[in-house]
Design an enzyme around this catalytic site. Structure first.
Site, mmCIF file in Angstrom:
data_model
loop_
_atom_site.group_PDB
_atom_site.id
_atom_site.type_symbol
_atom_site.label_atom_id
_atom_site.label_comp_id
_atom_site.label_asym_id
_atom_site.label_seq_id
_atom_site.Cartn_x
_atom_site.Cartn_y
_atom_site.Cartn_z
ATOM 1 N N ASP A 1 17.841 -38.750 -49.211
ATOM 2 C CA ASP A 1 17.895 -37.742 -48.142
ATOM 3 C C ASP A 1 16.683 -36.836 -48.332
ATOM 4 O OD1 ASP A 1 20.449 -36.755 -46.193
ATOM 5 O OD2 ASP A 1 18.898 -35.241 -46.562
ATOM 6 N N CYS B 1 26.545 -40.477 -35.016
ATOM 7 C CA CYS B 1 27.737 -39.850 -34.440
ATOM 8 C C CYS B 1 27.390 -39.335 -33.039
ATOM 9 C CB CYS B 1 28.281 -38.749 -35.343
ATOM 10 S SG CYS B 1 27.094 -37.477 -35.743
ATOM 11 N N ALA C 1 21.683 -39.710 -46.660
ATOM 12 C CA ALA C 1 22.963 -39.834 -47.362
ATOM 13 C C ALA C 1 23.754 -38.539 -47.479
ATOM 14 C CB ALA C 1 22.714 -40.384 -48.757
ATOM 15 N N ALA C 2 23.081 -37.402 -47.463
ATOM 16 C CA ALA C 2 23.780 -36.152 -47.782
ATOM 17 C C ALA C 2 24.629 -35.671 -46.602
ATOM 18 C CB ALA C 2 22.748 -35.083 -48.142
ATOM 19 N N ASP D 1 11.551 -38.721 -47.644
ATOM 20 C CA ASP D 1 11.629 -39.037 -46.217
ATOM 21 C C ASP D 1 11.990 -40.522 -46.102
ATOM 22 O OD1 ASP D 1 11.240 -39.685 -43.602
ATOM 23 O OD2 ASP D 1 9.135 -39.063 -43.517
ATOM 24 N N GLY E 1 27.063 -36.949 -48.463
ATOM 25 C CA GLY E 1 27.529 -38.008 -49.347
ATOM 26 C C GLY E 1 28.850 -38.669 -49.012
HETATM 27 C C1 LIG Z 1 24.277 -37.635 -40.183
HETATM 28 S S1 LIG Z 1 23.748 -36.775 -41.558
HETATM 29 C C2 LIG Z 1 24.223 -37.841 -42.865
HETATM 30 C C3 LIG Z 1 25.651 -37.744 -43.306
HETATM 31 C C4 LIG Z 1 25.889 -38.569 -44.564
HETATM 32 N N1 LIG Z 1 25.489 -39.946 -44.404
HETATM 33 C C5 LIG Z 1 27.345 -38.527 -45.002
HETATM 34 O O1 LIG Z 1 28.052 -39.500 -44.830
HETATM 35 O O2 LIG Z 1 27.751 -37.522 -45.584
HETATM 36 C C6 LIG Z 1 22.024 -37.021 -41.479
HETATM 37 C C7 LIG Z 1 21.244 -36.689 -42.761
HETATM 38 O O3 LIG Z 1 19.913 -37.145 -42.558
HETATM 39 C C8 LIG Z 1 19.060 -36.334 -43.304
HETATM 40 N N2 LIG Z 1 17.710 -36.611 -42.783
HETATM 41 C C9 LIG Z 1 17.188 -36.284 -41.577
HETATM 42 N N3 LIG Z 1 15.943 -36.796 -41.443
HETATM 43 C C10 LIG Z 1 15.695 -37.475 -42.601
HETATM 44 C C11 LIG Z 1 14.590 -38.223 -43.079
HETATM 45 N N4 LIG Z 1 13.480 -38.388 -42.344
HETATM 46 N N5 LIG Z 1 14.664 -38.765 -44.308
HETATM 47 C C12 LIG Z 1 15.771 -38.609 -45.070
HETATM 48 N N6 LIG Z 1 16.850 -37.901 -44.669
HETATM 49 C C13 LIG Z 1 16.801 -37.351 -43.447
HETATM 50 C C14 LIG Z 1 19.613 -34.945 -43.109
HETATM 51 O O4 LIG Z 1 19.216 -34.106 -44.163
HETATM 52 C C15 LIG Z 1 21.116 -35.229 -43.125
HETATM 53 O O5 LIG Z 1 21.626 -35.021 -44.420
#
Ligand SMILES: C[S@@+](CC[C@H](N)C(=O)[O-])C[C@H]1O[C@@H](n2cnc3c(N)ncnc32)[C@H](O)[C@@H]1O
Length: 432
Positions: free
Chosen positions: A267, A362, A247-248, A293, A250
């Site tokens: 996240d 993306c 989510a981060a 995770d 956000g």
């Molecule tokens: C594409 S970005 C998300 C952007 C976000 N959805 C937004 O709209 O602002 C991918 C995110 O996945 C998180 N991430 C990567 N592997 C992960 C995992 N196994 N579990 C949870 N979060 C994960 C990263 O920290 C990153 O914040």
């Protein structure tokens, strides 16, 4: 010095092979960089991004003026030469300033004094002959790694691949998502922007984001126009429980919470979750925030909807992240596809019968997009694809392919304020 910061940024990416945003966060926090005026910091980022975007062209010119490659010990001098050539050929900096400051910078490197004369001679030739050497070259082919070009050609055809490549080499505009209830047309006028057909407001040249009208009172948040489509694909979420996985910082959490959903944002990066909390607080929106995770997260309950905006190679966002051109390899796509498959399996397990799963990346690569959903549906008969209609989410019908959203960097016009991040979005329903 802005140029010194730009050299650190380019060296961080090309020599240390680290993402530009990470290098910028660290190098930009050092006292000498923190003391820079916002305008100078913006110039440093622009210069570094220009070197990364146009490295192929810049090297083509520099190599023509060198009898042999610089030794490994002079890698940092090479970075300065790339930045010098970018100023001369791309940013049209005054030749005097670009050459003298670059030569001075080479001289100050450890062991750099012996390359200062060479740097001076090479950059003076760039001033005189650089443009001529580039005319007649296929600039886009020089700048895009061959493996990426071949993939795009195979997936989208030769013409589209070229348009994607051209759009990916441009500095992207800034898109804002308005909170529901805000008058988007009025904000577009006030911010001197354009109201896009998707509902986002697009800005060209702008000052510091934090100083723009509406930032402090939380009227909008920064989110690419294509990314803004993801939360909408979840449908009417008012009053519903939504797990927003990965989510981060956000952007999609905000879209879901603003639409009235009861969001749980998950996240695995504590640092990025802190930014998510700050963004939500500014927007006066709330969500439950969980550091975990998402591939193994098992809260012991199911959700009405799950949104998985999975980590990916990011090849749809090269405009924003030009370091992707220089850092990613085909193996990264295979590696990320495995991560996505694990995340998707857990996302599907978190869905109640009748619930909706939205999956997005993306990336322009099918392994990270449609192939993931095809594999998921094959393994789980209780899941069915729920086609997305363009008018449901404010998309152009041309962006829908077989019920999934497939935006490309060359969509939404080719002018200075055109372009769109390349997003893949699919929607799936659990019947039992
Ligand atoms: C594409 S970005 C998300 C952007 C976000 N959805 C937004 O709209 O602002 C991918 C995110 O996945 C998180 N991430 C990567 N592997 C992960 C995992 N196994 N579990 C949870 N979060 C994960 C990263 O920290 C990153 O914040």
């Amino acid at each position: 010095m802005a140029r010194g910061l730009a050299h650190d940024l380019v060296a961080g990416v090309l020599l240390d092979r680290r993402p530009l945003d990470q290098v910028l966060a660290e190098a930009g926090a050092r006292p000498e960089a923190a003391a820079l005026e916002p305008r100078d910091r913006a110039f440093a980022r622009l210069l570094a991004a220009t070197v990364l975007r146009r490295q192929g062209e810049l090297e083509h010119v520099l190599r023509a003026f060198l009898d042999k490659p610089l030794p490994r010990s002079a890698q940092r001098a090479w970075v300065v030469l790339l930045a010098g050539a970018a100023q001369l050929l791309c940013l049209k900096t005054s030749p005097h300033a670009a050459v003298d400051l670059s030569v001075e910078s080479v001289r100050r490197q450890p062991g750099g004094a012996r390359f200062a004369g060479l740097a001076n001679a090479v950059l003076r030739r760039v001033v005189r002959e650089g443009e001529g050497l580039l005319s007649g070259q296929d600039a886009v082919r020089l700048n895009i790694p061959a493996w990426l070009w071949q993939r795009w050609e195979a997936a989208y055809g030769a013409d589209a691949a070229r348009r994607i490549a051209e759009a990916s080499l441009k500095e992207p505009p800034l898109d804002l998502s308005l909170k529901p209830g805000e008058d988007a047309a009025a904000w577009a006028r006030r911010l001197d922007g354009t109201l896009l057909s998707t509902g986002s407001v697009r800005l060209g040249a702008h000052g510091r984001i934090e100083e723009l009208p509406g930032y402090a009172e939380g009227a909008w948040w920064v989110q690419g126009a294509a990314a803004a489509l993801v939360a909408r694909a979840a449908g009417d979420v008012a009053g519903r429980t939504v797990a927003d996985l990965c989510a981060a910082p956000g952007g999609k959490t905000a879209g879901l919470a603003a639409a009235g959903a009861r969001v749980t944002a998950v996240d695995d990066s504590a640092e990025r979750l802190e930014r998510l909390r700050q963004n939500l607080a500014r927007l006066r929106l709330t969500a439950e925030v969980v550091a975990a995770d998402a591939a193994g997260w098992a809260p012991g309950r199911t959700f009405d909807a799950v949104v998985l905006d999975a980590p990916c190679s990011g090849t749809g966002t090269i405009g924003r992240h030009p370091d992707i051109l220089r850092l990613k390899r085909p193996a990264d796509i295979r590696r990320m596809a495995e991560v996505q498959a694990r995340l998707l399996r857990n996302a599907a397990a978190l869905l109640r019968p009748g619930g909706t799963l939205v999956y997005s990346t993306c990336s322009l690569e099918a392994e990270e997009g449609r192939a993931q959903i095809d594999a998921l549906l094959q393994g789980e008969p209780a899941l069915q694809r729920l086609p997305i209609a363009a008018d449901e989410i404010g998309a152009d019908p041309a962006w829908i392919v077989d019920g999934d959203v497939r935006t490309l960097p060359c969509h939404l016009g080719t002018g200075e304020l055109g372009g769109l991040d390349g997003f893949y979005i699919a929607r799936v329903r659990r019947s039992a």
